[in-house]
Design an enzyme around this catalytic site. Structure first.
Site, PDB file in Angstrom:
ATOM      1  N   HIS A  17     -13.272   0.921  10.558  1.00  0.00           N
ATOM      2  CA  HIS A  17     -12.695   1.704   9.465  1.00  0.00           C
ATOM      3  C   HIS A  17     -11.177   1.842   9.564  1.00  0.00           C
ATOM      4  CE1 HIS A  17     -12.908   4.469   6.143  1.00  0.00           C
ATOM      5  NE2 HIS A  17     -12.561   5.522   6.843  1.00  0.00           N
ATOM      6  N   GLY A  66     -11.373  10.279   0.594  1.00  0.00           N
ATOM      7  CA  GLY A  66     -11.194  11.687   0.941  1.00  0.00           C
ATOM      8  C   GLY A  66      -9.939  12.252   0.312  1.00  0.00           C
ATOM      9  N   GLY A  67      -8.793  11.971   0.898  1.00  0.00           N
ATOM     10  CA  GLY A  67      -7.549  12.448   0.318  1.00  0.00           C
ATOM     11  C   GLY A  67      -6.407  12.452   1.303  1.00  0.00           C
ATOM     12  N   GLY A 127       0.854  -1.180   0.000  1.00  0.00           N
ATOM     13  CA  GLY A 127       0.000   0.000   0.000  1.00  0.00           C
ATOM     14  C   GLY A 127       0.893   1.235   0.000  1.00  0.00           C
ATOM     15  N   HIS A 182     -16.592   4.116  10.965  1.00  0.00           N
ATOM     16  CA  HIS A 182     -17.299   5.074  10.119  1.00  0.00           C
ATOM     17  C   HIS A 182     -18.774   4.918  10.453  1.00  0.00           C
ATOM     18  CE1 HIS A 182     -18.826   7.318   6.765  1.00  0.00           C
ATOM     19  NE2 HIS A 182     -17.592   7.718   6.505  1.00  0.00           N
ATOM     20  N   TRP A 185      -8.655   2.315  -1.780  1.00  0.00           N
ATOM     21  CA  TRP A 185     -10.077   2.597  -1.547  1.00  0.00           C
ATOM     22  C   TRP A 185     -10.306   3.980  -0.952  1.00  0.00           C
ATOM     23  CZ3 TRP A 185     -13.401  -0.533  -3.760  1.00  0.00           C
ATOM     24  CH2 TRP A 185     -12.977  -1.826  -4.052  1.00  0.00           C
ATOM     25  N   ALA A 186      -9.223   4.669  -0.576  1.00  0.00           N
ATOM     26  CA  ALA A 186      -9.386   5.949   0.130  1.00  0.00           C
ATOM     27  C   ALA A 186     -10.133   6.950  -0.742  1.00  0.00           C
ATOM     28  CB  ALA A 186      -8.028   6.483   0.543  1.00  0.00           C
ATOM     29  N   GLU A 207     -12.439  18.906   5.394  1.00  0.00           N
ATOM     30  CA  GLU A 207     -13.092  17.739   5.994  1.00  0.00           C
ATOM     31  C   GLU A 207     -13.294  17.970   7.475  1.00  0.00           C
ATOM     32  OE1 GLU A 207     -10.880  14.167   5.126  1.00  0.00           O
ATOM     33  OE2 GLU A 207     -12.007  13.837   3.287  1.00  0.00           O
ATOM     34  N   SER A 214      -4.140   9.649   7.594  1.00  0.00           N
ATOM     35  CA  SER A 214      -3.518   8.320   7.559  1.00  0.00           C
ATOM     36  C   SER A 214      -2.758   8.059   6.265  1.00  0.00           C
ATOM     37  CB  SER A 214      -4.557   7.224   7.792  1.00  0.00           C
ATOM     38  OG  SER A 214      -5.768   7.527   7.178  1.00  0.00           O
ATOM     39  N   SER A 221      -5.908  -1.046   1.656  1.00  0.00           N
ATOM     40  CA  SER A 221      -6.889   0.026   1.885  1.00  0.00           C
ATOM     41  C   SER A 221      -6.564   1.262   1.067  1.00  0.00           C
ATOM     42  CB  SER A 221      -6.909   0.426   3.364  1.00  0.00           C
ATOM     43  OG  SER A 221      -7.456  -0.599   4.141  1.00  0.00           O
ATOM     44  N   THR A 222      -5.270   1.474   0.817  1.00  0.00           N
ATOM     45  CA  THR A 222      -4.850   2.695   0.119  1.00  0.00           C
ATOM     46  C   THR A 222      -5.719   2.965  -1.103  1.00  0.00           C
ATOM     47  OG1 THR A 222      -2.580   2.452   0.894  1.00  0.00           O
ATOM     48  CG2 THR A 222      -2.893   3.750  -1.128  1.00  0.00           C
ATOM     49  N   ARG A 269     -18.190  12.389  13.678  1.00  0.00           N
ATOM     50  CA  ARG A 269     -18.330  10.957  13.366  1.00  0.00           C
ATOM     51  C   ARG A 269     -18.495  10.059  14.593  1.00  0.00           C
ATOM     52  NH1 ARG A 269     -14.001   9.297   8.654  1.00  0.00           N
ATOM     53  NH2 ARG A 269     -15.089  10.364   6.982  1.00  0.00           N
ATOM     54  N   ARG A 300      -8.341   9.341  14.924  1.00  0.00           N
ATOM     55  CA  ARG A 300      -7.658   9.827  13.722  1.00  0.00           C
ATOM     56  C   ARG A 300      -8.353  11.055  13.153  1.00  0.00           C
ATOM     57  NH1 ARG A 300      -8.242   8.070   7.750  1.00  0.00           N
ATOM     58  NH2 ARG A 300     -10.366   7.727   8.427  1.00  0.00           N
TER      59      ARG A 300
END
Ligand SMILES: Cc1cc2nc3c(=O)[nH]c(=O)nc-3n(C[C@H](O)[C@H](O)[C@H](O)COP(=O)(O)OP(=O)(O)OC[C@H]3O[C@@H](n4cnc5c(N)ncnc54)[C@H](O)[C@@H]3O)c2cc1C
Length: 552
Positions: free
Chosen positions: A359, A60-61, A25, A246, A57-58, A126, A399, A54-55, A298, A394
Site C-alpha cells: 500500500h 481516507g483524506g 501527484g 493494507h 485514489w486516496a 481514523e 501521506s 496514487s493521489t 492494520r 505510517r
C-alpha cells in the site's frame, strides 16, 4: 550489478530549463504551483497525465489538526506513536503545525471538502488518531478532489506559459556533472524519442513502489522509477524495508488478475459492521490474536492474515459478510458491492476473498522536509522520499498531507536558490533488463517481501533477483525501441532495483518493528532502534553507517 545509468539509445533532442519536476501527484503539482511566478523555467514531467498517481485514489483524506479541541501537539504525538520510534520529531512537528494552513490554501484554489450542516469542515476519525482530524471530500473520494484541483491550477499556469508540461514521458536517469551534482534529466518522451533536459534542479515526486508486488493498491505508475533513478545517481536511501500493507484488499482469483492491476480495498468499515475474517477452511483468523479481534490495528490484522495464508497454503483468506442484510449492502457499502460484483463475487451469498496488499512505502530517498537529498541538485518529495514523517509505520492520512506540504516547501526553496549550470559527464550505461522478466521479478518480490519476512525467504528472493539481473542481454535494446518496449524495459529494471534494495534492507534489519515484521525475529530489538542507510557502491547496494534515531 546495478548500472550507474541505463542505456536507452541515442539522444535525439536537448533543451534547457531551471527546474525539472518528475511526477504530477500531490507532491509534484504543489511544487510546481509554488514555483509559478518565481521567474523559473519549470518543466513538469509525468508518465501519464496530471494527477495520474496514487493521489487520485486516496479514499481516507488529509490529516490536519483543525478542530479547536485538537492541536498540532496531539497530531505530533499520534504520528510518533504510529512511527514505532523512527519518526523525526522536528519534521513531524513541522508537518503538524503547517497542515491546517495547507488545507486552507487548498480551499482557496477551489478544493471542495465535505462540510457539516453548519458549514464547518467535516472531520473524520481514523485508526491511530485520537481526535477527529481527517479532512475528506465526496465521502471516500478525497484524492480525486485533490488531484482535480491541483491539476487544474497547474494546467491553467501551463496555458499562461508559466510551466511546461511533458505528459506521457518517462524519466530514466539524472544527468550528473563530474562532481556527481545532478544537472538534468534523461527521459523518453511521449513519442518514444530520448531527450535530455539540462536543469539546475531535478525534483523527484514519483510516488510509490507497489507495482513490484503481485497485489498492490497502487496504480500502474508506481514502479519505483524515482527511487531507482536516485539510487543510480548516488543518493542515500533510508529505511526502504518499511513497506505498509493494507490488510484487506479484494483478492480475485489469479485467473482474473493481470499484471499491473491495482486492487480495490475492502474498508475496515465492513469489519466494523460485523464481517468476520475466516480462512479457506472456515476457521476464524483473528480469534485469540488481539483483544480487538477483527478490528485490531492494520499491521496486526495483516500479519495474522499472512500467517494464516502461509499455514493453509492459500493466496487469500475470506471476509464473511453474508449475514448482512440487503439494506446494509445498499446503504453502507454500495461501492464495495459494486467492486465485488464486477469481479464475479456476490458478497451477499459468498465470502469475499481478501489478502494483504502493498500500500505505501514509508522509507525511500533520504531527504529533509524541503526535499534536499544527499546529492546536490537532486530533490525528493512525497512518497518517494524518507523525511522522517512516516517512521517505521505510517499514520493514516498523513501521506497526502506530507506530499502536499513537502511539495510546497521544495517549490519555495527552489524559488530562492540560485540556479547553477553544470555540464553533464558521460557515465557507464548498461542495457535495461528485458521487460519479459517483469512477472518473475514481481513473483519473487511477493514471495520474499510479504507481510511476514524471514532470512530464508529474503535470501531466496535476493538469489533469484541476482540470477534475473545477470540475464540482461546487451544489444537487444534496438528491438525494444522498435517495438516501443524501451519504457517497459526501464520499468522492469527499476522494479528489479527496488526489489533488490528493499529485500537487502529487510534482511539486514533483524527485528520486527512497525510494518517490518520478521517471523525469525518477532520482537523489536533495542540495537535496531535506529535508521538504516544504503547506497549504491560499485554496482552493489551497501549499508552505510547507521544513524541513531534515539540521539536525534
Ligand atoms: C488506494 C490508495 C488509497 C490511499 N488513501 C490515502 C489516504 O486516504 N490518505 C493519505 O494520506 N494517503 C493515502 N494513500 C497514499 C497517498 O495517496 C500517496 O502516498 C500520495 O498520494 C503520494 O503522492 P505523490 O505525489 O508522492 O505520488 P503520486 O500521487 O503517486 O504521483 C506520482 C507521479 O509520478 C509520476 N511518475 C512516476 N514515475 C515516473 C517517471 N519515471 N517519469 C515520469 N513521471 C513519473 C506518475 O506518473 C505520477 O504523476 C493512498 C494510496 C492508495 C494507493
Amino acid at each position: 550489478m546495478i548500472a550507474a545509468q541505463l542505456d536507452v539509445g541515442g539522444v535525439t533532442w536537448q533543451r534547457e530549463s531551471d527546474v525539472v519536476i518528475v511526477g504530477a501527484g500531490a507532491a509534484g503539482l504543489s511544487a510546481a504551483l509554488r514555483l509559478i511566478g518565481a521567474g523559473r523555467r519549470v518543466v513538469l514531467v509525468t508518465k501519464g497525465w496530471l494527477g495520474d498517481g496514487s493521489t487520485a485514489w486516496a479514499q481516507g483524506g488529509l490529516a490536519a489538526a483543525i478542530d479547536p479541541r485538537d492541536s498540532a501537539t496531539d497530531h505530533l504525538s499520534d504520528t510518533l506513536q504510529a512511527g514505532a520510534g523512527l519518526c523525526d520529531e522536528p519534521t513531524v512537528a513541522a508537518l503538524a503545525s503547517a497542515a491546517p494552513a495547507a488545507i486552507r490554501r487548498l480551499i482557496a484554489v477551489g478544493a471542495r471538502f465535505d462540510r457539516e450542516p453548519g458549514g464547518e469542515l467535516a472531520l473524520g476519525l481514523e485508526g491511530g488518531h485520537h481526535a477527529r482530524r481527517i479532512v475528506h471530500a465526496g465521502g471516500d473520494a478525497t484524492g480525486a478532489e485533490l488531484a482535480r484541483v491541483l491539476a487544474a491550477a497547474v494546467r491553467r499556469a501551463a496555458e499562461r506559459g508559466q510551466v511546461e508540461l511533458l505528459e506521457g514521458a518517462v524519466a530514466v536517469d539524472a544527468l550528473t556533472a563530474v562532481d556527481r551534482t545532478v544537472c538534468g534529466l534523461r527521459l523518453i518522451d511521449a513519442g518514444g524519442a530520448v531527450g535530455e533536459l539540462q536543469a539546475g534542479a531535478v525534483v523527484l515526486a514519483t510516488g510509490g513502489i507497489g507495482q513490484a508486488w503481485p497485489v498492490t493498491t497502487n496504480p500502474t505508475t508506481a514502479t519505483g522509477d524515482g527511487l531507482a533513478l536516485a539510487l543510480r545517481a548516488g543518493a542515500i536511501m533510508r529505511d526502504p524495508e518499511f513497506v505498509q500493507f493494507h490488510p484487506t484488499a479484494l483478492a480475485p482469483p489469479p485467473a482474473r488478475r493481470c499484471l499491473g492491476d491495482r486492487v480495490a480495498l475492502v474498508s475496515e468499515a465492513v469489519r466494523g459492521e460485523g464481517a468476520l475474517l475466516i480462512d479457506t477452511h472456515g476457521r476464524p483468523v483473528m480469534t485469540g490474536v488481539h483483544p480487538l479481534g477483527d478490528l485490531a490495528p492494520r499491521d496486526v490484522v495483516a500479519t495474522a492474515i499472512q500467517a494464516r495464508m502461509t499455514s493453509t497454503g492459500a493466496d487469500h483468506v475470506l471476509l464473511d459478510a453474508t449475514h448482512f442484510s440487503a439494506r446494509t449492502w445498499l446503504d453502507h457499502f454500495p461501492t464495495i458491492l459494486g467492486l465485488c460484483t464486477e469481479r464475479g463475487i456476490d458478497p451477499r451469498h459468498e465470502p469475499i476473498p481478501v489478502a494483504p496488499a502493498e500500500h505505501y512505502a514509508c522509507g525511500g530517498v533520504w531527504a529533509d522536509f524541503d526535499g534536499v537529498t544527499s546529492v546536490p541538485g537532486l530533490y525528493a518529495v512525497g512518497e518517494v522520499a524518507s523525511t522522517g514523517v512516516q517512521g517505521a509505520n505510517r499514520l493514516a492520512s498523513n501521506s497526502l498531507t506530507e506530499a502536499l506540504i513537502a511539495g510546497e516547501r521544495v517549490g519555495d526553496l527552489l524559488a530562492r536558490t540560485p540556479i547553477r549550470r553544470l555540464a553533464a559527464t558521460d557515465r557507464d550505461r548498461l542495457p535495461a533488463l528485458g521487460a519479459q522478466l517483469r512477472p518473475e521479478i514481481v513473483r519473487v518480490t511477493g514471495d520474499g517481501l510479504g507481510v511476514l519476512r524471514s532470512d530464508r525467504k529474503l535470501t531466496e528472493q535476493l538469489t533469484a533477483l541476482a540470477r534475473l539481473g545477470a540475464s540482461a542481454v546487451p544489444g537487444d535494446r534496438g528491438a525494444r525501441i522498435d517495438d516501443g518496449g524501451t519504457r517497459a524495459a526501464v520499468e522492469a529494471t527499476n522494479l528489479h532495483t527496488v526489489s533488490t534494495l528493499t529485500a537487502t534492507a529487510a534482511r539486514n534489519r533483524t527485528e520486527s518493528r512497525g510494518c517490518h515484521q520478521r517471523s525469525d525475529f518477532p520482537d523489536p530489538e533495542p540495537e535496531w532502534h535506529r535508521h538504516q542507510l544504503l547506497r549504491l557502491i560499485d554496482g552493489e547496494i551497501q549499508q552505510l553507517h547507521v544513524e541513531s534515531a534515539v540521539a536525534a
